[in-house]
Scaffold this active site. Structure first.
Site, PDB file in Angstrom:
ATOM      1  N   CYS A  43      49.687 -14.688 -24.499  1.00  0.00           N
ATOM      2  CA  CYS A  43      48.338 -15.282 -24.753  1.00  0.00           C
ATOM      3  C   CYS A  43      47.175 -14.381 -24.526  1.00  0.00           C
ATOM      4  CB  CYS A  43      48.340 -16.582 -24.202  1.00  0.00           C
ATOM      5  SG  CYS A  43      49.880 -17.759 -24.596  1.00  0.00           S
ATOM      6  N   HIS A 101      41.247 -19.949 -19.166  1.00  0.00           N
ATOM      7  CA  HIS A 101      42.136 -20.148 -19.869  1.00  0.00           C
ATOM      8  C   HIS A 101      42.563 -21.491 -20.073  1.00  0.00           C
ATOM      9  CE1 HIS A 101      45.920 -18.577 -21.484  1.00  0.00           C
ATOM     10  NE2 HIS A 101      46.645 -19.421 -20.521  1.00  0.00           N
ATOM     11  N   GLU A 132      44.337 -21.541 -11.900  1.00  0.00           N
ATOM     12  CA  GLU A 132      43.038 -20.935 -12.347  1.00  0.00           C
ATOM     13  C   GLU A 132      41.762 -21.450 -11.426  1.00  0.00           C
ATOM     14  OE1 GLU A 132      40.553 -19.677 -16.304  1.00  0.00           O
ATOM     15  OE2 GLU A 132      42.336 -21.111 -16.452  1.00  0.00           O
ATOM     16  N   LYS A 189      40.138 -24.765 -25.490  1.00  0.00           N
ATOM     17  CA  LYS A 189      41.537 -25.395 -25.907  1.00  0.00           C
ATOM     18  C   LYS A 189      41.380 -26.944 -26.049  1.00  0.00           C
ATOM     19  CE  LYS A 189      44.083 -21.357 -24.195  1.00  0.00           C
ATOM     20  NZ  LYS A 189      43.165 -20.432 -23.484  1.00  0.00           N
ATOM     21  N   HIS A 232      45.875 -24.241 -28.187  1.00  0.00           N
ATOM     22  CA  HIS A 232      46.088 -23.003 -27.778  1.00  0.00           C
ATOM     23  C   HIS A 232      46.477 -22.035 -28.900  1.00  0.00           C
ATOM     24  CE1 HIS A 232      47.049 -19.714 -25.204  1.00  0.00           C
ATOM     25  NE2 HIS A 232      47.993 -20.352 -24.552  1.00  0.00           N
ATOM     26  N   PHE A 292      52.529 -15.477 -20.831  1.00  0.00           N
ATOM     27  CA  PHE A 292      53.717 -15.610 -20.321  1.00  0.00           C
ATOM     28  C   PHE A 292      54.044 -13.964 -19.987  1.00  0.00           C
ATOM     29  CE2 PHE A 292      55.541 -19.434 -22.802  1.00  0.00           C
ATOM     30  CZ  PHE A 292      54.800 -20.328 -21.890  1.00  0.00           C
TER      31      PHE A 292
END
Length: 417
Positions: free
Chosen positions: A165, A305, A316, A337, A342, A403
């Site tokens: 991502c 994010h 975060e 998002k 996403h 990831f």
């Protein structure tokens, strides 16, 4: 060696909430959700039956039918978004030195639909390997950048970044560095993804990564909300034309903003889960600020994010408080998002575009779908919940985490003449 300054001169977007930059921005500031029931395949047996698909899109409006059939959707999306960005940059192609123009693209997965279809066709056959001759060039994750280069004749640096991502943010940082180090004058960069497929949905469902709020898809992506339970899969592309400042000024280009810096880090913790204390997220923001030569107090906002996962949003938020201290409570934080879903490898590109437009228009898009505070997230932080806020934005940071523990962060700022 003195580093060259880099500015943004063209933008393009193909998203679940708008098929141009203008449509995308209008949807963002009006809090429009792109989530809806999946139309690409029968979801009867799937745990999640919705996603943020690109809507009202006919590839033949942009690409010749014969050529389009040689491309996976992720590459089609890349070409369409890039076409808008290149037109926005308004080059004189008769004088542009194409040896000094490169393409660095990002995609976390590449041609997943193509891979899925070819393997399913083989499995359904008699065991004879009758694969489409375009199978490999449609599938590989670097082919979108190749198509862009071929279409425009750009002969500078050309490759693809793959960091889940964080892919398109890494692409942007690499493109930024190639220009400021003098290896190119102009770079086309961004990312695209088209993972709303049987394999994509099935795979993320198996990981328990996706929201299963099938009764109310539009509110399923709810970053920082107590009842969040997974992300909503999105698709599309974002493209940016970035350029050495003097080169842009010499040709009278429209300049959106300056790229201040970029940061990268690794969690070194787990293949999918973030570090619980946000260690990698903290480090990437510190690295970005250091690269830009700015202090935490110089920043006005962070496009988080913010995927709407139980662990990620907490980590975060903790990292932001650790990096910014008391100044964290003066920031406008948001997660777009909540509207786009996403976009995986394309997320960084479209979210950087949102950050740039926040500076240009003095408006911070909201984090929609907030209903209940999470006791594990500091309620004094301003997440720009549910409604856009007007604010003069000078410096905005955009975070992307992938990831594997890949973290990338880019900082954009108003141009200082």
């Amino acid at each position: 060696m003195e580093l060259r300054r880099v500015v943004v001169t063209g933008l393009g977007a193909l998203t679940p909430i708008g098929n141009t930059v203008e449509e995308y921005w209008n949807s963002l500031i009006n809090g429009v959700s792109g989530a809806a029931p999946i139309t690409y395949f029968d979801t009867t047996n799937f745990k999640t039956k919705f996603a943020c698909e690109v809507k009202n899109f006919n590839v033949e409006d942009f690409i010749d039918r014969k050529e389009a059939r040689k491309m996976d959707r992720y590459a089609q999306y890349a070409l369409v978004a890039t076409d808008e960005a290149v037109k926005d940059a308004n080059f004189d192609f008769d004088t542009l030195d194409k040896d000094r123009v490169g393409v660095i693209w990002g995609s976390g997965i590449g041609g997943l639909e193509t891979f899925q279809e070819e393997v399913m066709n083989f499995a359904a056959g008699n065991g004879t390997p009758k694969f489409n001759p375009f199978f490999i060039p449609k599938m590989i994750a670097d082919i979108a950048g190749g198509h862009i280069s071929i279409k425009y004749g750009f002969r500078g640096p050309n490759f693809t970044t793959v960091s889940a991502c964080a892919s398109s943010t890494n692409a942007l940082i690499d493109a930024f560095n190639y220009i400021r180090l003098g290896h190119a004058d102009v770079m086309v960069t961004g990312g695209s993804e088209a993972a709303v497929t049987i394999a994509g949905m099935g795979g993320f469902n198996a990981m328990h990564a996706l929201s299963t709020r099938n009764d109310d898809p539009k509110t399923a992506s709810r970053p920082m909300d107590k009842d969040r339970e997974g992300f909503v899969l999105g698709e599309g592309a974002g493209a940016l034309v970035i350029e050495e400042y003097e080169h842009a000024k010499a040709r009278g280009a429209k300049i959106y903003c300056e790229i201040g810096g970029g940061g990268m880090s690794a969690d070194a913790h787990h293949i999918t889960a973030p570090h619980p204390e946000g260690l990698g997220a903290r480090n990437v923001m510190i690295n970005c600020l250091r690269d830009a030569g700015l202090k935490p107090t110089d920043v006005d906002g962070v496009n988080m994010h913010g995927t709407s996962t139980p662990l990620g949003d907490i980590a975060e938020s903790k990292a932001i408080i650790e990096v910014f201290g008391d100044h964290a409570y003066t920031l406008n934080l948001n997660s777009t998002k909540s509207m786009t879903g996403h976009l995986l490898g394309a997320a960084g590109a479209i979210e950087t575009i949102a950050s740039i437009l926040s500076i240009r228009h003095g408006i911070v898009p909201p984090t929609i779908n907030h209903f209940t505070d999470d006791e594990n997230i500091d309620p004094k932080l301003n997440f720009t919940f549910n409604k856009a806020q007007k604010r003069d934005m000078e410096v905005v940071m955009s975070n992307t985490f992938g990831f594997g523990g890949h973290n990338a962060c880019v900082l954009v700022k108003k141009l200082e003449l």
